[in-house]
Design an enzyme around this catalytic site. Sequence first.
Site, PDB file in Angstrom:
ATOM      1  N   GLU A  69       0.741  -1.170  -0.051  1.00 13.00           N
ATOM      2  CA  GLU A  69       0.094   0.093   0.010  1.00 13.00           C
ATOM      3  C   GLU A  69       0.882   1.446   0.105  1.00 13.00           C
ATOM      4  OE1 GLU A  69      -2.648  -0.451   3.492  1.00 13.00           O
ATOM      5  OE2 GLU A  69      -4.383  -1.538   1.924  1.00 13.00           O
ATOM      6  N   ARG A 109      -2.469  10.769  -0.454  1.00 10.11           N
ATOM      7  CA  ARG A 109      -3.856  10.940  -0.011  1.00 10.11           C
ATOM      8  C   ARG A 109      -4.020  12.476   0.376  1.00 10.11           C
ATOM      9  NH1 ARG A 109      -5.797   6.511   4.511  1.00 10.11           N
ATOM     10  NH2 ARG A 109      -5.947   5.045   2.799  1.00 10.11           N
ATOM     11  N   HIS A 149     -11.498  10.482   8.039  1.00 12.29           N
ATOM     12  CA  HIS A 149     -11.275   8.879   8.167  1.00 12.29           C
ATOM     13  C   HIS A 149     -10.541   8.375   9.386  1.00 12.29           C
ATOM     14  CE1 HIS A 149     -10.466   5.045   6.164  1.00 12.29           C
ATOM     15  NE2 HIS A 149      -9.189   5.270   6.064  1.00 12.29           N
ATOM     16  N   HIS A 158      -9.796  11.078   3.884  1.00 10.89           N
ATOM     17  CA  HIS A 158      -9.541   9.991   2.977  1.00 10.89           C
ATOM     18  C   HIS A 158     -10.182  10.973   1.607  1.00 10.89           C
ATOM     19  CE1 HIS A 158     -10.333   6.841   0.173  1.00 10.89           C
ATOM     20  NE2 HIS A 158      -9.569   6.304   0.768  1.00 10.89           N
ATOM     21  N   ARG A 168      -1.004   8.905   9.588  1.00  3.85           N
ATOM     22  CA  ARG A 168      -0.853   7.445   9.901  1.00  3.85           C
ATOM     23  C   ARG A 168      -0.496   6.741   8.574  1.00  3.85           C
ATOM     24  NH1 ARG A 168      -5.461   3.307   9.182  1.00  3.85           N
ATOM     25  NH2 ARG A 168      -6.149   4.816   7.510  1.00  3.85           N
TER      26      ARG A 168
HETATM   27  C1  FAD Z   1     -13.786   2.622   6.094  1.00  4.68           C
HETATM   28  C2  FAD Z   1     -12.544   2.241   6.901  1.00  4.68           C
HETATM   29  C3  FAD Z   1     -11.436   1.634   6.405  1.00  4.68           C
HETATM   30  C4  FAD Z   1     -10.398   1.405   7.046  1.00  4.68           C
HETATM   31  N1  FAD Z   1      -9.428   0.313   6.819  1.00  4.68           N
HETATM   32  C5  FAD Z   1      -8.372   0.187   7.431  1.00  4.68           C
HETATM   33  C6  FAD Z   1      -7.609  -0.622   7.037  1.00  4.68           C
HETATM   34  O1  FAD Z   1      -7.552  -1.565   5.892  1.00  4.68           O
HETATM   35  N2  FAD Z   1      -6.369  -1.129   8.033  1.00  4.68           N
HETATM   36  C7  FAD Z   1      -6.251  -0.496   8.962  1.00  4.68           C
HETATM   37  O2  FAD Z   1      -5.277  -0.767   9.484  1.00  4.68           O
HETATM   38  N3  FAD Z   1      -6.989   0.336   9.532  1.00  4.68           N
HETATM   39  C8  FAD Z   1      -8.012   0.802   8.655  1.00  4.68           C
HETATM   40  N4  FAD Z   1      -9.004   1.523   9.146  1.00  4.68           N
HETATM   41  C9  FAD Z   1      -9.039   2.033  10.360  1.00  4.68           C
HETATM   42  C10 FAD Z   1      -9.344   0.999  11.473  1.00  4.68           C
HETATM   43  O3  FAD Z   1     -10.390   0.347  10.918  1.00  4.68           O
HETATM   44  C11 FAD Z   1      -9.641   1.628  12.951  1.00  4.68           C
HETATM   45  O4  FAD Z   1      -8.507   2.515  13.188  1.00  4.68           O
HETATM   46  C12 FAD Z   1      -9.751   0.581  13.762  1.00  4.68           C
HETATM   47  O5  FAD Z   1     -10.736  -0.488  13.611  1.00  4.68           O
HETATM   48  C13 FAD Z   1     -10.267   1.061  15.214  1.00  4.68           C
HETATM   49  O6  FAD Z   1     -10.495  -0.003  16.143  1.00  4.68           O
HETATM   50  P1  FAD Z   1     -10.933   0.267  17.589  1.00  4.68           P
HETATM   51  O7  FAD Z   1     -11.293  -0.979  18.119  1.00  4.68           O
HETATM   52  O8  FAD Z   1     -10.160   1.431  18.097  1.00  4.68           O
HETATM   53  O9  FAD Z   1     -12.394   1.031  17.461  1.00  4.68           O
HETATM   54  P2  FAD Z   1     -13.712   0.695  16.682  1.00  4.68           P
HETATM   55  O10 FAD Z   1     -13.561  -0.599  15.867  1.00  4.68           O
HETATM   56  O11 FAD Z   1     -14.142   2.028  15.964  1.00  4.68           O
HETATM   57  O12 FAD Z   1     -14.683   0.184  17.760  1.00  4.68           O
HETATM   58  C14 FAD Z   1     -15.158   1.139  18.631  1.00  4.68           C
HETATM   59  C15 FAD Z   1     -16.047   0.326  19.658  1.00  4.68           C
HETATM   60  O13 FAD Z   1     -16.542   1.347  20.589  1.00  4.68           O
HETATM   61  C16 FAD Z   1     -18.057   1.444  20.848  1.00  4.68           C
HETATM   62  N5  FAD Z   1     -18.223   2.441  21.512  1.00  4.68           N
HETATM   63  C17 FAD Z   1     -18.053   3.904  21.094  1.00  4.68           C
HETATM   64  N6  FAD Z   1     -18.518   4.721  21.977  1.00  4.68           N
HETATM   65  C18 FAD Z   1     -18.901   4.116  23.077  1.00  4.68           C
HETATM   66  C19 FAD Z   1     -19.729   4.310  24.140  1.00  4.68           C
HETATM   67  N7  FAD Z   1     -19.544   5.587  24.596  1.00  4.68           N
HETATM   68  N8  FAD Z   1     -19.976   3.279  25.037  1.00  4.68           N
HETATM   69  C20 FAD Z   1     -19.740   2.012  24.695  1.00  4.68           C
HETATM   70  N9  FAD Z   1     -19.185   1.511  23.352  1.00  4.68           N
HETATM   71  C21 FAD Z   1     -18.815   2.696  22.494  1.00  4.68           C
HETATM   72  C22 FAD Z   1     -18.324   1.078  19.432  1.00  4.68           C
HETATM   73  O14 FAD Z   1     -19.972   1.164  19.183  1.00  4.68           O
HETATM   74  C23 FAD Z   1     -17.477   0.083  18.795  1.00  4.68           C
HETATM   75  O15 FAD Z   1     -17.715  -1.108  19.152  1.00  4.68           O
HETATM   76  C24 FAD Z   1     -10.264   1.861   8.328  1.00  4.68           C
HETATM   77  C25 FAD Z   1     -11.265   2.723   8.845  1.00  4.68           C
HETATM   78  C26 FAD Z   1     -12.474   2.885   8.019  1.00  4.68           C
HETATM   79  C27 FAD Z   1     -13.494   3.863   8.760  1.00  4.68           C
END
Ligand code: FAD
Length: 523
Positions: free
Chosen positions: A111, A279, A340, A233, A375
């Site tokens: 990538e 980007r 993003h 993005h 990032r």
């Molecule tokens: C479209 C898209 C494509 C991406 N592609 C990539 C990729 O290919 N590779 C990569 O490394 N990264 C990618 N990213 C970034 C990556 O997906 C995220 O940074 C990562 O998944 C974050 O994980 P997390 O567990 O921190 O949060 P999340 O997966 O966002 O989970 C957060 C959780 O907290 C919960 N939550 C939030 N607030 C509260 C609250 N007040 N009370 C209770 N629960 C709550 C939510 O419901 C959810 O369950 C992408 C992001 C997007 C949006």
Amino acid sequence: MHEFDVLIVGSGLAGLSAALHLAPTHRVAVLTKRALNDGSSQWAQGGIAAVLGEDDSLQSHVDDTLVAGAGLCDLAATRFVVEHAPEAIAWLRELGVPFSLENGELHLTREGGHSQRRIVHVTDATGAAVQRTLIEVVRRTPGITLFEEHTLVDVITGRKLGLADPACLGLYALNAATDEVVTFRAPHTILATGGAGKVYLYTTNPDTATGDGIAAAWRAGCQVANMEFIQFHPTCLYHPHAKSFLISEAVRGEGGLLKLPDGTRFMPAHDARAELAPRDVVARAIDFEMKKHGLDCVHLDISHQSPAFLQEHFPNILARCAELGIDITREPIPVVPAAHYTCGGVLSDLAGRTDVPGLYAIGETACTGLHGANRLASNSLVECMVFARAAAQAIAEAPAHAGAELPPWDDSRVTDADETVVISHNWDELRRFMWDYVGIVRTNKRLERAAHRIALLDSEIQEFYAHFHVTRDLLELRNLVQVAELIVRSAQARRESRGLHFSRDYPSLAAPAAPTILVPPAA
Ligand SMILES: Cc1cc2nc3c(=O)[nH]c(=O)nc-3n(C[C@H](O)[C@H](O)[C@H](O)COP(=O)(O)OP(=O)(O)OC[C@H]3O[C@@H](n4cnc5c(N)ncnc54)[C@H](O)[C@@H]3O)c2cc1C
């Protein structure tokens, strides 16, 4: 009241990984505000970065990360993630994630910004496959209790209760099924609530990304860092019925051309690499053209490729656009840049510890120093896993602390809101002015305007919060306003253009590079 050894808020890759590492030895509660798979992790497409190829090296992954981070990555955090990335992938394979293979070996893609092939993936839907596997395992793991439809209201600390020990003691959460605020008590709480993309009008993030953990940690007395660095993005589908649908950068990679509505190309005037510029350069160019011509969107045209080619390379994009009446084999795709990824967050150490004892932050909620000012693609999922394991280990080794009686949530002096339209109106207003004034290109004047409006919204929201029963919408708006304030304050503090932060008033780099660290008032 519920009582556990560890509370984990969030069921994305960070939260579920931590739960699985802790479950053998601890009673764990996972709270999540909607269903288990409603987070950014589910939506991740590209993959996960790790050094696995023969020609690759840990140093090369570190170097690529440092280059992307524009002088602001923390070297220790970067090395820590890169060194532990291969074991994180091995762990996912043991759990059963069906990664794409070639000749029996993991298939590695490359990538932007990576100098080697090092992205493991499950076709073009990596996050969904990882989340499916983790959710299955979590559901059958004894020791993990799941609380879906539970929204964190605030963490409870000794400091808030006026105790000598300022540690985190538990939290309050709104149960959507009963509309009641429930108390959870535990000596350890992990915030894994994801990022804050919903603070902007256009975002690739799911509705859950409202910065709740960042705002709650700030209110609890934690420092936050680097909030000005929001990754945009360049191409998100623009359509009234298409919420947050990403048009992959591979479309430009395969010859897609960016055009104004009259068909004129504009990228060559902005950068010699035209559509293949990085980007942030493409996002800035689109933003410039939209503001200059007063446009709602620009067009991304790939219709010169054959229908068979598009079907083979972009089946999801073709299908999603067709559902909305856009035939990409014949017409251009309307696109806008969109928020993003939140590079900043709650300042945390190599074990996810924050400034408040007993309170941890991991995943997109945290600022570990890995991403610096920008990032590197596919570094965020791996960061979730590496810090989830590190936090679990730190919790396992932490000395037990005494705990205290927690008062139940007191809503004896509040009533039901009479005008909930205020919340939706304020939400729309916030997201629009954040987009216009604190988006891809910033100026002192725009930031000042935004700060002024945030102060007004904040006083309205505080009044609402003090007088009415809490709802999920109100909690999210309160957190978004708080996060917006942190973004604007950080952007105002950075008097230079670096990485994702671009200011017309300070267009060049200023030495020396330093993170923006905000200290909460009462800390
Ligand atoms: C479209 C898209 C494509 C991406 N592609 C990539 C990729 O290919 N590779 C990569 O490394 N990264 C990618 N990213 C970034 C990556 O997906 C995220 O940074 C990562 O998944 C974050 O994980 P997390 O567990 O921190 O949060 P999340 O997966 O966002 O989970 C957060 C959780 O907290 C919960 N939550 C939030 N607030 C509260 C609250 N007040 N009370 C209770 N629960 C709550 C939510 O419901 C959810 O369950 C992408 C992001 C997007 C949006």
